[in-house]
Enzyme design. Structure first.
Site, mmCIF file in Angstrom:
data_model
loop_
_atom_site.group_PDB
_atom_site.id
_atom_site.type_symbol
_atom_site.label_atom_id
_atom_site.label_comp_id
_atom_site.label_asym_id
_atom_site.label_seq_id
_atom_site.Cartn_x
_atom_site.Cartn_y
_atom_site.Cartn_z
ATOM 1 N N ARG A 45 44.457 65.205 -15.999
ATOM 2 C CA ARG A 45 43.314 65.245 -15.072
ATOM 3 C C ARG A 45 42.185 66.100 -15.656
ATOM 4 O O ARG A 45 41.007 65.777 -15.548
ATOM 5 C CB ARG A 45 43.726 65.837 -13.724
ATOM 6 C CG ARG A 45 44.966 65.258 -13.072
ATOM 7 C CD ARG A 45 44.740 63.915 -12.416
ATOM 8 N NE ARG A 45 44.692 62.800 -13.362
ATOM 9 C CZ ARG A 45 45.774 62.325 -13.987
ATOM 10 N NH1 ARG A 45 46.958 62.866 -13.826
ATOM 11 N NH2 ARG A 45 45.651 61.291 -14.808
ATOM 12 N N ASN A 51 37.619 67.955 -3.391
ATOM 13 C CA ASN A 51 37.835 67.595 -4.787
ATOM 14 C C ASN A 51 38.084 68.829 -5.646
ATOM 15 O O ASN A 51 37.531 69.894 -5.396
ATOM 16 C CB ASN A 51 36.627 66.818 -5.315
ATOM 17 C CG ASN A 51 36.372 65.551 -4.508
ATOM 18 O OD1 ASN A 51 37.303 64.953 -3.988
ATOM 19 N ND2 ASN A 51 35.116 65.171 -4.388
ATOM 20 N N VAL A 52 38.877 68.651 -6.690
ATOM 21 C CA VAL A 52 39.217 69.780 -7.567
ATOM 22 C C VAL A 52 38.391 69.764 -8.854
ATOM 23 O O VAL A 52 38.587 70.607 -9.726
ATOM 24 C CB VAL A 52 40.729 69.800 -7.893
ATOM 25 C CG1 VAL A 52 41.536 70.052 -6.627
ATOM 26 C CG2 VAL A 52 41.185 68.496 -8.564
ATOM 27 N N ASP A 53 37.466 68.807 -8.978
ATOM 28 C CA ASP A 53 36.566 68.792 -10.132
ATOM 29 C C ASP A 53 35.389 69.730 -9.872
ATOM 30 O O ASP A 53 35.222 70.258 -8.774
ATOM 31 C CB ASP A 53 36.056 67.370 -10.411
ATOM 32 C CG ASP A 53 35.314 66.779 -9.208
ATOM 33 O OD1 ASP A 53 34.214 67.269 -8.895
ATOM 34 O OD2 ASP A 53 35.837 65.839 -8.576
ATOM 35 N N HIS A 100 40.763 72.681 -2.049
ATOM 36 C CA HIS A 100 42.059 72.366 -2.653
ATOM 37 C C HIS A 100 42.214 72.886 -4.075
ATOM 38 O O HIS A 100 43.095 72.436 -4.808
ATOM 39 C CB HIS A 100 42.290 70.847 -2.610
ATOM 40 C CG HIS A 100 42.364 70.308 -1.215
ATOM 41 N ND1 HIS A 100 42.042 69.008 -0.880
ATOM 42 C CD2 HIS A 100 42.701 70.925 -0.043
ATOM 43 C CE1 HIS A 100 42.188 68.837 0.420
ATOM 44 N NE2 HIS A 100 42.583 69.985 0.946
ATOM 45 N N GLY A 150 32.650 60.097 1.380
ATOM 46 C CA GLY A 150 33.762 59.636 0.561
ATOM 47 C C GLY A 150 35.112 60.223 0.884
ATOM 48 O O GLY A 150 35.901 60.505 -0.013
ATOM 49 N N THR A 151 35.402 60.400 2.158
ATOM 50 C CA THR A 151 36.712 60.921 2.536
ATOM 51 C C THR A 151 37.332 60.038 3.603
ATOM 52 O O THR A 151 36.637 59.479 4.454
ATOM 53 C CB THR A 151 36.623 62.380 3.038
ATOM 54 O OG1 THR A 151 37.902 62.798 3.519
ATOM 55 C CG2 THR A 151 35.589 62.537 4.141
ATOM 56 N N SER A 152 38.644 59.924 3.568
ATOM 57 C CA SER A 152 39.363 59.070 4.513
ATOM 58 C C SER A 152 39.506 59.717 5.881
ATOM 59 O O SER A 152 39.885 59.059 6.846
ATOM 60 C CB SER A 152 40.769 58.775 3.970
ATOM 61 O OG SER A 152 41.531 59.976 3.900
#
Length: 232
Positions: free
Chosen positions: A58, A89-91, A106, A171-173
């Site tokens: 990743r 997001n973790v980016d 996260h 962009g999230t569910s």
């Protein structure tokens, strides 16, 4: 006059537009792995090499991509608003684009931490392997919030969201908790904009909800221009 405060909650759909794979596929697997194998303390204890390799892949992928038009549009938003981004997001694509206030719920791919002291966090862009240790000789692990672990930034995110004059969700569910609960921290009068090509919300789910059924690359610049227009 003080600027209005906009809080932006972003999920995997934001990063997907930059070419980053979303971790979880439609079949529930993360890159072919059961989520508990690669994103839980139990999985790390059972097979640390597998977990480290998963995040190494990743991390390498993140080094090859760039922020997209949606990221850059959120930076433009700071010209006229006070903007705080709370991301699942973790980016670090928000930071790469130039956003000045980003809270990572996260964790972050470009950081690692001690397995014995979670406050000992290091910047890290190369592969992480067994034998990479902190100053006290303890193995390092990805600085990622795994399933079953506390979300240490959740309280901070909730406090930020409570102050929002406008909430934007991208962009999230709205299925990952506790992050999905953040939308409940705004007042009923707070305008909410939901940007997603396949929105998982209904107009009746929130008061003052506007749904923009577009990708982040298309929908976020459009929304930002709309917000600018409302100021003139």
């Amino acid at each position: 006059m003080s600027k209005k405060k906009i809080v932006v909650l972003t999920g995997a759909g934001m990063s997907a537009e930059s070419g980053l794979k979303t971790f979880r596929d439609s079949n529930g697997l993360w890159e072919g792995h059961d989520v508990m194998e690669v994103a839980s303390p139990q999985g790390f204890a059972k097979n640390p090499e597998l977990v480290l390799d998963f995040y190494n892949q990743r991390r390498r992928q993140l080094l090859e991509v760039s922020p997209n038009a949606g990221h850059h549009a959120l930076v433009d938003l700071e010209k006229h608003f006070e903007v705080s981004i709370v991301t699942q997001n973790v980016d670090n694509l928000h930071e790469q684009a130039g956003s000045s206030h980003v809270v990572h719920l996260h964790g972050e791919l470009f950081k690692v931490r001690s397995t014995q002291d979670e406050t000992r966090v290091l910047e890290w862009k190369k592969d992480l392997i067994l034998g990479d240790v902190d100053a006290n000789g303890h193995q390092l692990r990805p600085h990622i919030v795994w399933f079953g672990e506390m979300v240490p930034m959740m309280e901070t995110a909730a406090q930020i969201t409570q102050l929002a004059d406008i909430l934007i969700i991208i962009g999230t569910s709205m299925q990952v908790y506790p992050a999905a609960s953040l939308a409940n921290y705004v007042t009923g009068q707070t305008p909410i904009f939901f940007v997603d090509p396949k929105p998982n919300v209904r107009p009746s789910d929130f008061r003052n909800l506007t749904i923009i059924s577009q990708t982040a690359v298309e929908g976020v610049p459009t929304l930002v221009n709309h917000l600018f227009d409302t100021m003139t």
